[in-house]
Design an enzyme around this catalytic site. Structure first.
Site, PDB file in Angstrom:
ATOM      1  CB  THR A 168      -3.889 -30.693   6.883  1.00 23.86           C
ATOM      2  OG1 THR A 168      -3.319 -31.004   8.144  1.00 23.86           O
ATOM      3  CG2 THR A 168      -4.556 -31.928   6.310  1.00 23.86           C
ATOM      4  CE  LYS A 199      -2.096 -34.164   8.307  1.00 24.94           C
ATOM      5  NZ  LYS A 199      -3.216 -33.652   9.167  1.00 24.94           N
ATOM      6  CB  THR A 232       0.390 -40.171  15.159  1.00 25.92           C
ATOM      7  OG1 THR A 232       0.673 -38.822  14.781  1.00 25.92           O
ATOM      8  CG2 THR A 232       0.442 -41.024  13.905  1.00 25.92           C
ATOM      9  CD  GLU A 283      -2.593 -26.065  13.833  1.00 27.84           C
ATOM     10  OE1 GLU A 283      -3.168 -26.581  12.865  1.00 27.84           O
ATOM     11  OE2 GLU A 283      -3.159 -25.797  14.900  1.00 27.84           O
ATOM     12  CG  ASN A 318      -5.704 -23.748  15.521  1.00 30.85           C
ATOM     13  OD1 ASN A 318      -6.093 -24.634  14.771  1.00 30.85           O
ATOM     14  ND2 ASN A 318      -4.514 -23.767  16.109  1.00 30.85           N
ATOM     15  CB  THR A 333     -12.039 -17.779   7.387  1.00 29.29           C
ATOM     16  OG1 THR A 333     -10.780 -17.631   8.033  1.00 29.29           O
ATOM     17  CG2 THR A 333     -13.143 -17.905   8.404  1.00 29.29           C
TER      18      THR A 333
END
Lengths: 405, 405
Positions: B152, B178, B189, B276, B400, B405
């Site tokens: 993702t 992932k 996880t 991230e 995040n 968007t």
């Protein structure tokens, strides 16, 4: 970037309580960084301090000395004197001894407070050198200057003031606070000083500071980091010509309690409004819990989730992240089919899933506001808790990545 | 921005386990977002799933069906099918029924998995339409494609593979995972699939997946947000020509366990490396605890502190923030005078204060590295725990704040 926090309101002087400000050049030359507060003889002081096991040297000393008679409070910014071991204790004591010499009181009657960078030696000689100027500056109407003098990463000074009348006598409660990061007070706050001229028994004063802090400073969080230096002090000078307030004082106690709680709440919320990088002021309410702790667990899970905080920053009604946080808050046997979640007045999730009536436009409208309420209805009981927090913005990362440089 | 995560290593095929990838256009047209995995008849599947009370519809179904014989695993990305109530359950079931029809197995033999945005209805028709292509694509050597198909916000696919030899037979363990955000797995996880051709008894397989996940996936955190969709599956096809592995299997069990743990650890750490906005891969070790839980409490307090995470991002050896986090981790009666803290090999704090030997230059040298170890010596007992995390960067906020968007 403070949210809904304007210039300081009028801060009424508290008879018997003076404040003096000076510049010791601890972190930057010329910055006001030393504040001395003098309590008139006969004042009582109660306080709550951080629960962080690594509490700072001045906190250890303040805790001990609170049991006795307190005449001065000595605060420096720019250096937290935390993680400094025995040298830190000696330095904190030395600063109060220097003030004791100048004021002819016992060092035991002086409470030290420090805030700033953790782990650097306290530049105690600089503080000593600034004490005469701070003493010369003492005045009952220097609350606003003191509010500025205790600031670190704060962008605005924080204060609140209330007055009430009883038997023809005006009683004042005035307070100031500081703090913008490393904020999740636990039985205390970064720094808060609230004074009243009411005469208050020692027991009542201690109960008041504990209860008021518990509903205000202990219900705010910016980053979940409980500081090593949190202290909140409530001073009662007893100069108001009214009987001593005890647990049996009825109406007068009620009026004082209301005023104290109101000042605590305003200066505590001011810390959130000025939270590092804050662009939103967020109220999180957990209703319908089976006990207070599970309400707090849910509210803090929501308030600390970086995913929710970044969504708030982006004004993105990403309500799935709220459900996820409620789900991992650790509430035992949580029945998600009983949970409703509201964003402002909009029901976004009902019975554990997206509310049938919900539209993205409704959520976006609420999220665009500067002040947002997230309300979770747990459907398990009658308990309720409310906390206040901020979003997580680019500015927060910038401020904290560059704090020491 | 992945830290120390290169191209996929060689992922050895696992006899009896095939993977097929297709594009259903769930979130973006053309993106690979549906993965079908087929287990040969006689395979055993064990798994652990999220502890989040708001667990997703597919997780509820997978939990039930794990008790029976499993033949297919069906994964979609782009939609988590979480917070979707009864419709979500019906949609997840419908997707497995569609696959059952095409493959002539019972829908109960198919485990569904979803990952992506929470709270949107699952576009089940799109998934159904993609199933024939995914089935046509099934092959034992499609691990790398599947690793991409389950991504993702991941920037890189994640996989690991081990082989060992026993009595002249080669046994393979290969896995993929992932996840990059909403990562604090708890008994699971985001998504992890690890397969082996060993024949393993049901009890041993379940114990293996639980223990391996506990030391790998359950020891990583990016943002402290436990997902609604975490699932980790361990598949044993039994095609290797060796006796069934039971608790009594001695050496063979030991070899398998080592290989399984090693694959779990590599794919779990890969999630952190691709966290991230991550610019650092951080190992947090809490040694000398009185029990495992207090080690974990200390390690997670450090790993979740936004102040420490931003200091890591800035390569700022702001060790005071580490002491503060240890201090608020909630360890009862913590004696700070017994605590030492190491940054890499450098002792930064000793006996609760700044180490006498420490210089800022030493700390800065360690902090400049991409891979950093923070070690806390609690001095209370013999327990030890290790977890892995990332820093908090501008990029995390950007990702995040802009996710939907």
């Amino acid at each position: 970037m403070a949210v809904g926090l304007g210039p300081l309101p009028t801060l009424h002087p508290v008879p018997g309580f003076e404040l003096g400000i000076a510049s010791a050049g601890i972190k930057r030359v010329g910055r006001k960084d030393v504040v001395v507060m003098r309590c008139a003889e006969g004042s009582r002081v109660a306080g709550v301090t951080t629960t962080n096991a690594f509490c700072a040297a001045p906190v250890l000393i303040t805790r001990e000395r609170l049991a006795g008679e307190v005449r001065y409070l000595l605060t420096n910014t720019g250096n937290a004197n935390a993680g400094t071991g025995d040298d830190g204790l000696a330095n904190a004591k030395r600063s109060t001894e220097a003030l004791a010499q100048l004021t002819q009181v016992d060092a035991e009657q002086i409470l030290p407070f420090s805030t700033g960078v953790i782990g650097e030696p306290l530049p105690v000689a600089k503080i000593e050198a600034a004490l005469p100027a701070a003493l010369a500056d003492l005045a009952e109407d220097h609350w606003a200057q003191a509010a500025e003098g205790i600031m670190t990463t704060d962008t605005l000074p924080k204060g609140a003031s209330r007055q009430f009348e009883h038997d023809g006598v005006i009683v004042t409660v005035t307070g100031i606070s500081k703090g913008a990061g490393m904020i999740r007070p636990n039985m205390a706050t970064m720094l808060g000083y609230i004074a009243t001229d009411a005469k208050v028994s020692r027991d009542v004063l201690q109960a008041l500071v504990r209860d008021a802090a518990n509903k205000s400073f202990n219900r705010i969080t910016i980053d979940g980091d409980t500081s090593t230096n949190d202290c909140c002090m409530l001073i009662a000078t007893g100069q108001a010509k009214l009987p001593e307030i005890t647990a049996a004082s009825g109406e007068l106690f009620g009026k004082l309690k209301d005023a104290v709680f109101s000042v605590f709440m305003e200066v505590a919320q001011a810390i959130v409004r000025d939270g590092e990088g804050a662009t939103k002021f967020v109220t999180v309410i957990a209703n319908g819990g089976g006990n207070a702790q599970e309400c707090l667990d849910v509210a803090y899970a929501v308030a600390h989730s970086p995913l929710i905080k970044t969504a708030l920053f982006a004004s993105d009604p990403n309500w799935g992240r709220i459900l996820a946080a409620v789900g991992y808050a650790g509430v035992p046997e949580l029945d998600v089919s009983k949970i409703d979640v509201f964003l402002g007045e909009v029901c976004i999730a009902s019975q554990g899933g997206r509310a049938a009536s919900y539209t993205e436009a409704q959520g976006a409208e609420v999220m665009a506001r500067e002040e947002i309420t997230i309300r979770i209805e747990l459907g398990r009981g009658e308990f309720s808790e409310t906390i206040w927090t901020t979003d997580l913005s680019h500015e927060y990362v910038k401020i904290n990545a560059e704090y020491r440089t």
